[in-house]
Design a protein around this motif. Structure first.
Motif, PDB file in Angstrom:
ATOM      1  N   LYS A  55      75.777   8.679 146.559  1.00  0.00           N
ATOM      2  CA  LYS A  55      74.609   8.687 147.106  1.00  0.00           C
ATOM      3  C   LYS A  55      75.189   8.144 148.626  1.00  0.00           C
ATOM      4  O   LYS A  55      73.910   7.923 149.199  1.00  0.00           O
ATOM      5  CB  LYS A  55      73.034   8.247 146.325  1.00  0.00           C
ATOM      6  N   GLU A  71      77.817  13.410 147.481  1.00  0.00           N
ATOM      7  CA  GLU A  71      76.270  13.174 147.850  1.00  0.00           C
ATOM      8  C   GLU A  71      75.520  12.678 148.229  1.00  0.00           C
ATOM      9  O   GLU A  71      75.327  12.117 148.710  1.00  0.00           O
ATOM     10  CB  GLU A  71      75.826  12.124 146.546  1.00  0.00           C
ATOM     11  N   ARG A  87      76.014  18.528 146.555  1.00  0.00           N
ATOM     12  CA  ARG A  87      74.703  17.487 145.697  1.00  0.00           C
ATOM     13  C   ARG A  87      73.733  17.962 146.476  1.00  0.00           C
ATOM     14  O   ARG A  87      73.273  18.157 147.661  1.00  0.00           O
ATOM     15  CB  ARG A  87      74.655  16.246 144.848  1.00  0.00           C
ATOM     16  N   GLU A  88      72.775  17.587 145.729  1.00  0.00           N
ATOM     17  CA  GLU A  88      70.885  18.202 146.821  1.00  0.00           C
ATOM     18  C   GLU A  88      70.770  17.131 147.149  1.00  0.00           C
ATOM     19  O   GLU A  88      69.931  16.758 148.751  1.00  0.00           O
ATOM     20  CB  GLU A  88      70.319  17.949 145.126  1.00  0.00           C
ATOM     21  N   SER A  89      71.541  16.147 147.504  1.00  0.00           N
ATOM     22  CA  SER A  89      71.274  14.141 148.268  1.00  0.00           C
ATOM     23  C   SER A  89      72.556  14.581 149.456  1.00  0.00           C
ATOM     24  O   SER A  89      71.635  13.967 150.193  1.00  0.00           O
ATOM     25  CB  SER A  89      71.239  13.373 147.500  1.00  0.00           C
ATOM     26  N   SER A  90      73.037  15.471 149.177  1.00  0.00           N
ATOM     27  CA  SER A  90      74.118  15.207 150.216  1.00  0.00           C
ATOM     28  C   SER A  90      73.990  16.128 152.098  1.00  0.00           C
ATOM     29  O   SER A  90      72.175  16.726 151.762  1.00  0.00           O
ATOM     30  CB  SER A  90      74.859  16.768 150.136  1.00  0.00           C
ATOM     31  N   LYS A  91      74.117  15.430 153.138  1.00  0.00           N
ATOM     32  CA  LYS A  91      73.703  15.801 154.117  1.00  0.00           C
ATOM     33  C   LYS A  91      75.141  16.438 155.155  1.00  0.00           C
ATOM     34  O   LYS A  91      76.227  15.460 155.527  1.00  0.00           O
ATOM     35  CB  LYS A  91      72.542  15.220 155.097  1.00  0.00           C
ATOM     36  N   GLU A 104      74.233  23.146 145.732  1.00  0.00           N
ATOM     37  CA  GLU A 104      72.670  22.623 145.552  1.00  0.00           C
ATOM     38  C   GLU A 104      71.185  22.692 146.460  1.00  0.00           C
ATOM     39  O   GLU A 104      71.400  22.520 146.936  1.00  0.00           O
ATOM     40  CB  GLU A 104      72.483  21.326 144.398  1.00  0.00           C
ATOM     41  N   GLU A 105      70.524  23.199 145.281  1.00  0.00           N
ATOM     42  CA  GLU A 105      68.912  23.307 146.723  1.00  0.00           C
ATOM     43  C   GLU A 105      68.771  21.329 146.954  1.00  0.00           C
ATOM     44  O   GLU A 105      68.640  20.876 146.324  1.00  0.00           O
ATOM     45  CB  GLU A 105      67.773  23.538 145.223  1.00  0.00           C
ATOM     46  N   GLY A 106      68.584  21.700 147.683  1.00  0.00           N
ATOM     47  CA  GLY A 106      68.028  20.012 148.739  1.00  0.00           C
ATOM     48  C   GLY A 106      69.382  19.490 149.202  1.00  0.00           C
ATOM     49  O   GLY A 106      69.055  19.090 150.602  1.00  0.00           O
ATOM     50  N   ALA A 107      70.587  20.322 149.409  1.00  0.00           N
ATOM     51  CA  ALA A 107      71.389  19.721 150.098  1.00  0.00           C
ATOM     52  C   ALA A 107      71.534  20.596 151.333  1.00  0.00           C
ATOM     53  O   ALA A 107      70.854  20.847 151.773  1.00  0.00           O
ATOM     54  CB  ALA A 107      72.946  20.197 149.303  1.00  0.00           C
TER      55      ALA A 107
END
Length: 137
Positions: A55, A71, A87-91, A104-107
């Motif tokens: 993260k 992440e 992962r959802e926190s990835s950019k 994942e939702e939010g990525a």
């Protein structure tokens, strides 16, 4: 008669290299063992194993590996021969070339994605650097 199982020696692939949060690496590197990045890398990463970006991890450069679990933040092209997990926190800001992809939702992903059976066979023929030739041997 019962035979005892011989204890297997530790392979280099059982050990994970790690860049901790607060550490900044500038330059390209090549590894054959799994690598986890919680710090910052400014440069390209080549691995015949798995790369994990935690993260707090950021990479400004290209990644070429067998598997990846992201992440954190990546600005660059990602080429993965196996499974790439965002992962959802990835950019991710850059193009992706992979065999398998799980988002994942939010990525966040900004770029193009190409799915290929074998990434290394799908890449156009390019002149390899000496370090890239060494890792392929």
């Amino acid at each position: 008669m019962i035979k005892r199982k011989e204890k297997l020696s530790t392979k280099q692939f059982d050990q994970v290299n790690m860049i901790l949060e607060g550490t900044k690496i500038v330059g390209d590197f090549i590894t054959n063992s799994p690598f986890k990045i919680n710090g910052e890398v400014v440069g390209n990463i080549i691995s015949q194993s798995k790369i994990e970006i935690g993260k707090t991890g950021t990479v400004s450069g290209n990644i070429n590996c067998s598997e990846a679990d992201i992440e954190g933040v990546i600005e660059g092209t990602i080429e993965v021969n196996g499974l790439l997990i965002l992962r959802e926190s990835s950019k991710v800001m850059g193009d992706i070339l992979t065999n398998k992809l799980h988002i994942e939702e939010g990525a966040v992903f900004i770029g193009e994605c190409k799915m290929a059976g074998n990434v290394s066979q799908q890449k156009p023929a390019a002149k390899l650097t000496q370090s890239e030739k060494e890792i392929q041997d």
